[in-house]
Design an enzyme around this catalytic site. Structure first.
Site, PDB file in Angstrom:
ATOM      1  N   ASP A  15     -34.133 -10.974  53.141  1.00  0.00           N
ATOM      2  CA  ASP A  15     -34.110 -11.590  51.912  1.00  0.00           C
ATOM      3  C   ASP A  15     -34.692 -10.908  50.821  1.00  0.00           C
ATOM      4  O   ASP A  15     -34.249  -8.766  51.289  1.00  0.00           O
ATOM      5  CB  ASP A  15     -34.644 -13.041  52.232  1.00  0.00           C
ATOM      6  CG  ASP A  15     -36.400 -12.306  52.242  1.00  0.00           C
ATOM      7  OD1 ASP A  15     -36.795 -11.289  52.318  1.00  0.00           O
ATOM      8  OD2 ASP A  15     -37.351 -13.619  52.602  1.00  0.00           O
ATOM      9  N   ALA A  16     -34.805 -11.314  49.428  1.00  0.00           N
ATOM     10  CA  ALA A  16     -34.748 -10.463  48.713  1.00  0.00           C
ATOM     11  C   ALA A  16     -35.828  -9.455  48.187  1.00  0.00           C
ATOM     12  O   ALA A  16     -36.567  -8.936  47.784  1.00  0.00           O
ATOM     13  CB  ALA A  16     -35.044 -11.429  47.196  1.00  0.00           C
TER      14      ALA A  16
END
Length: 139
Positions: A15-16
């Site tokens: 994810d980020a």
């Protein structure tokens, strides 16, 4: 003894924040279950063609302990916990593979209990697992 399947973490898995997106563990567990079946001589597509039935996930319970990160190597396990007439319960773990030189055991990242039910592929109605298949899956 649990079946083990190696997984490498890629950009697409994170994810980020640079850690594995939580839902991707479900994919990792699915892959390990599929490869576990394959190791026992059970190809799911062939099974569907020959029997008219297939496995579907009916329940999934997951617990997350530690995050996996980009480039990590995981060991994902699958072990049959219970076999009924129409379903199987499989326990699974995602473990962080330690460096080759380390004498420490793999660290537990996530664990799951997955129940898969047998259904008629045409109607999606529950059915009994063929006895020959159960014999292949249970020691």
């Amino acid at each position: 003894m649990a079946f083990e399947f190696p997984i490498r973490i890629y950009w697409e898995d994170t994810d980020a924040g640079g850690i594995v997106f939580y839902a991707n563990y479900l994919k990792f567990f699915e892959r390990a279950r599929t490869e576990w079946l394959r190791s026992l001589g059970v190809g799911q597509q062939r099974l569907r063609e020959q029997t008219g039935g297939m496995f579907v996930v009916t329940d999934a319970q997951l617990r997350y302990h530690r995050p996996a990160r980009l480039d990590d190597e995981l060991i994902v396990t699958a072990a049959l916990q219970d076999a009924g007439r129409a379903s199987l319960t499989i326990v699974q773990q995602a473990l962080l593979k330690q460096e080759q030189m380390s004498d420490q055991p793999p660290a537990l990242l996530s664990e799951a209990t997955i129940r898969i039910g047998w259904v008629d592929a045409a109607t999606m109605r529950p059915a009994r697992i063929p006895s020959t298949l159960l014999e292949q899956l249970t020691p």
